[in-house]
Motif scaffolding. Structure first.
Motif, PDB file in Angstrom:
ATOM      1  N   LEU A 102       0.823  -1.210   0.000  1.00  0.00           N
ATOM      2  CA  LEU A 102       0.000   0.000   0.000  1.00  0.00           C
ATOM      3  C   LEU A 102       0.859   1.262   0.000  1.00  0.00           C
ATOM      4  O   LEU A 102       0.485   2.276  -0.586  1.00  0.00           O
ATOM      5  N   ILE A 149       1.832   2.236  -3.459  1.00  0.00           N
ATOM      6  CA  ILE A 149       0.700   2.866  -4.161  1.00  0.00           C
ATOM      7  C   ILE A 149       0.500   4.301  -3.678  1.00  0.00           C
ATOM      8  O   ILE A 149       0.353   5.222  -4.492  1.00  0.00           O
ATOM      9  N   TYR A 175       0.883   7.535  -6.146  1.00  0.00           N
ATOM     10  CA  TYR A 175      -0.251   8.399  -6.518  1.00  0.00           C
ATOM     11  C   TYR A 175      -0.163   9.788  -5.898  1.00  0.00           C
ATOM     12  O   TYR A 175      -0.756  10.736  -6.427  1.00  0.00           O
ATOM     13  N   TYR A 191      -2.188  13.750 -13.097  1.00  0.00           N
ATOM     14  CA  TYR A 191      -2.970  12.574 -13.489  1.00  0.00           C
ATOM     15  C   TYR A 191      -3.984  12.901 -14.593  1.00  0.00           C
ATOM     16  O   TYR A 191      -4.036  12.209 -15.616  1.00  0.00           O
ATOM     17  N   LEU A 238      -8.169   7.066 -20.761  1.00  0.00           N
ATOM     18  CA  LEU A 238      -9.043   6.171 -19.997  1.00  0.00           C
ATOM     19  C   LEU A 238     -10.528   6.437 -20.251  1.00  0.00           C
ATOM     20  O   LEU A 238     -11.384   5.785 -19.656  1.00  0.00           O
ATOM     21  N   GLY A 255     -11.377   3.479  -5.443  1.00  0.00           N
ATOM     22  CA  GLY A 255     -10.202   3.993  -6.156  1.00  0.00           C
ATOM     23  C   GLY A 255     -10.632   5.093  -7.105  1.00  0.00           C
ATOM     24  O   GLY A 255     -10.190   5.142  -8.257  1.00  0.00           O
ATOM     25  N   ILE A 293     -14.198   6.391  -2.779  1.00  0.00           N
ATOM     26  CA  ILE A 293     -13.143   6.155  -1.784  1.00  0.00           C
ATOM     27  C   ILE A 293     -11.817   5.943  -2.518  1.00  0.00           C
ATOM     28  O   ILE A 293     -11.790   5.518  -3.675  1.00  0.00           O
ATOM     29  N   ASP A 294     -10.734   6.227  -1.816  1.00  0.00           N
ATOM     30  CA  ASP A 294      -9.406   6.021  -2.410  1.00  0.00           C
ATOM     31  C   ASP A 294      -8.389   5.974  -1.277  1.00  0.00           C
ATOM     32  O   ASP A 294      -8.590   6.552  -0.211  1.00  0.00           O
ATOM     33  N   SER A 350      -5.470   7.278  -1.627  1.00  0.00           N
ATOM     34  CA  SER A 350      -4.597   8.446  -1.768  1.00  0.00           C
ATOM     35  C   SER A 350      -5.336   9.749  -1.475  1.00  0.00           C
ATOM     36  O   SER A 350      -6.232  10.147  -2.230  1.00  0.00           O
ATOM     37  N   MET A 409      -4.950  12.387  -4.328  1.00  0.00           N
ATOM     38  CA  MET A 409      -5.868  12.137  -5.456  1.00  0.00           C
ATOM     39  C   MET A 409      -7.280  12.599  -5.068  1.00  0.00           C
ATOM     40  O   MET A 409      -7.974  13.266  -5.856  1.00  0.00           O
ATOM     41  N   MET A 421      -9.838   5.475   2.184  1.00  0.00           N
ATOM     42  CA  MET A 421     -10.216   4.126   2.644  1.00  0.00           C
ATOM     43  C   MET A 421      -9.516   3.091   1.774  1.00  0.00           C
ATOM     44  O   MET A 421      -9.251   3.342   0.592  1.00  0.00           O
ATOM     45  N   ALA A 478      -9.557  -0.386  -0.230  1.00  0.00           N
ATOM     46  CA  ALA A 478     -10.547  -1.239  -0.910  1.00  0.00           C
ATOM     47  C   ALA A 478     -10.783  -2.556  -0.168  1.00  0.00           C
ATOM     48  O   ALA A 478     -11.850  -3.160  -0.316  1.00  0.00           O
ATOM     49  N   GLN A 522     -12.437   1.348 -11.246  1.00  0.00           N
ATOM     50  CA  GLN A 522     -11.867   1.730 -12.546  1.00  0.00           C
ATOM     51  C   GLN A 522     -10.348   1.831 -12.444  1.00  0.00           C
ATOM     52  O   GLN A 522      -9.830   2.640 -11.670  1.00  0.00           O
ATOM     53  N   MET A 546      -8.100   0.095 -11.101  1.00  0.00           N
ATOM     54  CA  MET A 546      -7.524  -0.017  -9.763  1.00  0.00           C
ATOM     55  C   MET A 546      -7.353  -1.451  -9.265  1.00  0.00           C
ATOM     56  O   MET A 546      -6.443  -1.708  -8.494  1.00  0.00           O
ATOM     57  N   LEU A 549      -4.050  -3.126  -8.971  1.00  0.00           N
ATOM     58  CA  LEU A 549      -3.059  -2.504  -8.078  1.00  0.00           C
ATOM     59  C   LEU A 549      -3.190  -2.992  -6.641  1.00  0.00           C
ATOM     60  O   LEU A 549      -2.330  -2.702  -5.815  1.00  0.00           O
ATOM     61  N   VAL A 550      -4.290  -3.676  -6.342  1.00  0.00           N
ATOM     62  CA  VAL A 550      -4.535  -4.067  -4.952  1.00  0.00           C
ATOM     63  C   VAL A 550      -3.718  -5.326  -4.660  1.00  0.00           C
ATOM     64  O   VAL A 550      -3.812  -6.313  -5.391  1.00  0.00           O
TER      65      VAL A 550
HETATM   66  C1  LIG Z   1      -5.014   4.428 -12.041  1.00  0.00           C
HETATM   67  S1  LIG Z   1      -5.780   5.291 -10.742  1.00  0.00           S
HETATM   68  C2  LIG Z   1      -7.492   5.277 -11.265  1.00  0.00           C
HETATM   69  C3  LIG Z   1      -8.273   6.420 -10.700  1.00  0.00           C
HETATM   70  C4  LIG Z   1      -9.703   6.540 -11.215  1.00  0.00           C
HETATM   71  N1  LIG Z   1     -10.478   5.364 -10.904  1.00  0.00           N
HETATM   72  C5  LIG Z   1      -9.716   6.788 -12.709  1.00  0.00           C
HETATM   73  O1  LIG Z   1     -10.313   5.987 -13.438  1.00  0.00           O
HETATM   74  O2  LIG Z   1      -9.153   7.787 -13.164  1.00  0.00           O
HETATM   75  C6  LIG Z   1      -5.811   4.089  -9.445  1.00  0.00           C
HETATM   76  C7  LIG Z   1      -6.391   4.624  -8.149  1.00  0.00           C
HETATM   77  O3  LIG Z   1      -6.644   3.506  -7.280  1.00  0.00           O
HETATM   78  C8  LIG Z   1      -6.253   3.877  -5.969  1.00  0.00           C
HETATM   79  N2  LIG Z   1      -6.003   2.661  -5.192  1.00  0.00           N
HETATM   80  C9  LIG Z   1      -5.028   1.745  -5.401  1.00  0.00           C
HETATM   81  N3  LIG Z   1      -5.098   0.784  -4.471  1.00  0.00           N
HETATM   82  C10 LIG Z   1      -6.146   1.074  -3.671  1.00  0.00           C
HETATM   83  C11 LIG Z   1      -6.717   0.446  -2.521  1.00  0.00           C
HETATM   84  N4  LIG Z   1      -6.220  -0.669  -2.005  1.00  0.00           N
HETATM   85  N5  LIG Z   1      -7.787   1.035  -1.950  1.00  0.00           N
HETATM   86  C12 LIG Z   1      -8.302   2.178  -2.466  1.00  0.00           C
HETATM   87  N6  LIG Z   1      -7.795   2.821  -3.540  1.00  0.00           N
HETATM   88  C13 LIG Z   1      -6.727   2.282  -4.136  1.00  0.00           C
HETATM   89  C14 LIG Z   1      -5.022   4.754  -6.187  1.00  0.00           C
HETATM   90  O4  LIG Z   1      -4.732   5.547  -5.061  1.00  0.00           O
HETATM   91  C15 LIG Z   1      -5.434   5.563  -7.408  1.00  0.00           C
HETATM   92  O5  LIG Z   1      -6.090   6.751  -7.071  1.00  0.00           O
END
Ligand SMILES: C[S@@+](CC[C@H](N)C(=O)[O-])C[C@H]1O[C@@H](n2cnc3c(N)ncnc32)[C@H](O)[C@@H]1O
Length: 221
Positions: A7, A10, A14, A21, A29, A51, A70-71, A73, A76, A98, A100, A116, A118, A121-122
């Motif tokens: 985490l 990430i 971000y 961004y 996207l 995210g 929620i996110d 970051s 962001m 928060m 995910a 979306q 995201m 990345l988890v």
């Molecule tokens: C590529 S960005 C996409 C942002 C947005 N959904 C979009 O489509 O533009 C990925 C986002 O997922 C968030 N993120 C990654 N892991 C996460 C987690 N475990 N919980 C919540 N948010 C997370 C990152 O902080 C980042 O803002």
């Protein structure tokens, strides 16, 4: 399951991405975002965007929808909050920092849970999907959009080769659809669509429909 992105990687990545961004990703996207929002809106008015990032999708939901974002970051989310203020987005009912994998919402709170760009990345994507399944209403949908890695061939090899570099900038290149399908099968969800979108079909919009109540009824009959 390998917990190969942590985490803090990430959040650091971000925090750096937040100021640039939208300029870099807004257009790239867009098609996936439009498709994901359309699929979510068809499920009902209570939407969770996990995210949500800088909130690029928030203005795509019309009045009458109640969108919670929620996110992980805060930088962001600060950008998302600026958009909400500047564009008076009254359809957004809350923004919160928060994870995910630890959603602070009651069971069955949302008609659709949207992730979306995201889920890949988890670190423990299945744990996040379990949480999405917990907070979605019976019969609702989880809608994911992401680059999904090739299962085999040259592209799969290239994606595995660039994976370490991708992780350093907060991306993952080698996540495969089979992993989502396997989760869905075990969790009582059906993959009702997996549609390629964007340039050369680089992204995939995946719709997962909750079948738990329907399956239980069929079993009892
Ligand atoms: C590529 S960005 C996409 C942002 C947005 N959904 C979009 O489509 O533009 C990925 C986002 O997922 C968030 N993120 C990654 N892991 C996460 C987690 N475990 N919980 C919540 N948010 C997370 C990152 O902080 C980042 O803002």
């Amino acid at each position: 399951m390998a917990k190969d992105i942590d985490l803090s990687t990430i959040t650091k990545a971000y925090a750096k991405w937040a100021p640039f961004y939208d300029a870099v990703y807004s257009r790239i996207l867009m098609q996936g975002r439009t498709e994901a929002v359309r699929a979510a809106m068809a499920c009902g008015s209570d939407i969770l965007e996990v995210g949500v990032g800088t909130g690029l999708s928030l203005e795509d939901y019309p009045t009458g929808y109640a969108v919670t974002g929620i996110d992980l970051s805060k930088p962001m989310l600060d950008r998302a909050a600026e958009k909400i203020r500047a564009k008076n987005l009254t359809n957004v009912t809350g923004l919160c920092v928060m994870d995910a994998c630890r959603l602070g919402f009651r069971d069955g709170s949302f008609d659709a849970v949207v992730g979306q760009y995201m889920i890949t990345l988890v670190p423990d994507a299945e744990a996040a999907l379990d949480e999405f399944a917990r907070v979605v209403k019976p019969g609702g949908e989880i809608v994911l959009v992401n680059h999904i890695g090739a299962e085999k061939g040259l592209l799969a090899m290239v994606e595995r080769a660039v994976a370490p570099l991708a992780k350093r900038v907060g991306w993952r290149s080698e996540f495969q659809l089979g992993r989502i399908r396997a989760w869905a099968e075990g969790a009582g969800f059906a993959v009702v669509a997996a549609k390629r979108v964007g340039f050369a079909g680089f992204f995939t919009v995946v719709r997962l429909k909750d079948r738990r109540a329907a399956d239980a009824r069929a079993e009892a009959a």
